[in-house]
Design an enzyme around this catalytic site. Structure first.
Site, PDB file in Angstrom:
ATOM      1  N   GLU A  46      46.815  21.559 -57.004  1.00  0.00           N
ATOM      2  CA  GLU A  46      47.954  21.700 -57.913  1.00  0.00           C
ATOM      3  C   GLU A  46      47.650  21.102 -59.284  1.00  0.00           C
ATOM      4  O   GLU A  46      47.994  21.679 -60.322  1.00  0.00           O
ATOM      5  CB  GLU A  46      49.202  21.018 -57.328  1.00  0.00           C
ATOM      6  CG  GLU A  46      49.663  21.619 -56.001  1.00  0.00           C
ATOM      7  CD  GLU A  46      49.098  20.908 -54.797  1.00  0.00           C
ATOM      8  OE1 GLU A  46      49.849  20.725 -53.823  1.00  0.00           O
ATOM      9  OE2 GLU A  46      47.907  20.525 -54.828  1.00  0.00           O
ATOM     10  N   ALA A 157      17.243  11.591 -11.800  1.00  0.00           N
ATOM     11  CA  ALA A 157      16.730  11.353 -10.448  1.00  0.00           C
ATOM     12  C   ALA A 157      16.959   9.891 -10.075  1.00  0.00           C
ATOM     13  O   ALA A 157      17.337   9.066 -10.914  1.00  0.00           O
ATOM     14  CB  ALA A 157      15.252  11.696 -10.389  1.00  0.00           C
TER      15      ALA A 157
END
Length: 330
Positions: A46, A157
């Site tokens: 604006e 693992a």
């Protein structure tokens, strides 16, 4: 409004501020000035449009803006004050400002006698603003949680080794997702155990153009030789005790999307806190067994308390499967 939306697209896509465009029009429809927000600390759309039009031309004119004019003082003053001071007679905007501090501009303009129309092309502008609107409403970044696991849900693992559970296609896809987020997060335990670089890389190892900000959760110090210290963007080290507060802090620094990759402890903490907006799981067609699970305690004691998710996408990547999900009801 379509022209204002075109102008908004000139602004930067990322950061704390939205992309906003504004057109100042005379009563006969002649365009007097145009502007868009160019980034944090610069004039709002604006203000830029008013300056382009000139003070003598704007009195009695209409301001057409994609987002409700702000009503608070941040790095710049309230746009409402500028519009009122300029003598704007009419304001048209698409979507309301969702911010608790910055909203209310439309009501204040009406109270001052300005003709205000809201909701013009609201759906288009809302879609354009995308995750900015969502994060403004939430007050935090959007959070994506990713893990890679075996078919039986193991992230490593029994000996702790995890390279590589999934194939190259999944890893390349993960790096692409990293590059699409503002920040990537791991826990300090993951940094100490795995020494990750936390960069987004192409299949040849080169860095992708868009790099996420590395964020480390936890109190443990980061070694001087840690790979993330070589990251092209400075890392942030945050206390992980209050996740919601940290997320608010990250958003205030301009981070709108966070990609969590680090460890079952951090991942599970975000799930328990209800702070995950999207889940991405890469499943490899392999079985590991053992206790190295991708997620730990989620606070679920019975099947009735299970956290139900909705599948939004399933894709095959080489031998792996990627499943994307969101919390049900979201």
């Amino acid at each position: 409004m379509l022209r204002a939306l075109e102008l908004a697209a000139n602004g930067p896509e990322r950061g704390i501020n939205p992309r906003v465009g504004c057109v100042i029009a005379a009563p006969d429809g002649t365009i007097l000035g145009e502007g868009w927000h160019r980034g944090a600390g610069t004039a709002h759309a604006e203000i830029a449009a008013l300056a382009a039009a000139g003070a003598d031309a704007v009195r009695g004119a209409t301001a057409i803006v994609t987002l409700e004019p702000c009503n608070h003082t941040g790095r710049t003053g309230p746009c409402v004050d500028a519009l009122l001071g300029a003598g704007i007679a009419r304001v048209v905007y698409a979507v309301a400002d969702p911010g608790a501090d910055s909203s209310g501009g439309g009501a204040r303009l009406r109270a001052a006698g300005v003709d205000v129309e809201a909701g013009v092309l609201a759906a288009d502008v809302d879609a354009f603003l995308g995750d900015w609107m969502t994060t403004a409403k939430l007050g935090r970044p959007l959070v994506t949680l990713k893990w890679a696991s075996s078919l039986d849900g193991r992230a490593a693992a029994s000996d702790g080794s995890s390279q590589w559970i999934t194939g190259a296609e999944s890893r390349n896809d993960t790096h692409l997702l990293r590059s699409q987020h503002d920040a990537i997060a791991v826990g300090s335990g993951t940094v100490l155990a795995d020494n990750p670089s936390l960069t987004a890389r192409a299949s040849d190892g080169s860095l992708l153009p868009d790099q996420p900000v590395p964020v480390v959760f936890g109190a443990r110090s980061i070694p001087e030789g840690a790979k993330l210290r070589q990251h092209p963007r400075p890392f942030q080290h945050v206390d992980g005790h209050d996740l919601a507060a940290v997320l608010r802090q990250l958003r205030e620094s301009g981070i709108r999307s966070l990609f969590i990759e680090g460890g079952p402890t951090l991942a599970s903490a975000f799930v328990r806190a209800g702070l995950v907006d999207s889940f991405v799981a890469y499943l490899a067609p392999t079985l590991l067994g053992g206790d190295r699970v991708a997620l730990t305690d989620l606070g679920v004691d019975t099947i009735d308390g299970a956290l139900r998710l909705a599948i939004t996408d399933v894709a095959r990547l080489g031998d792996d499967v990627r499943i994307t999900l969101t919390p049900k009801g979201q």
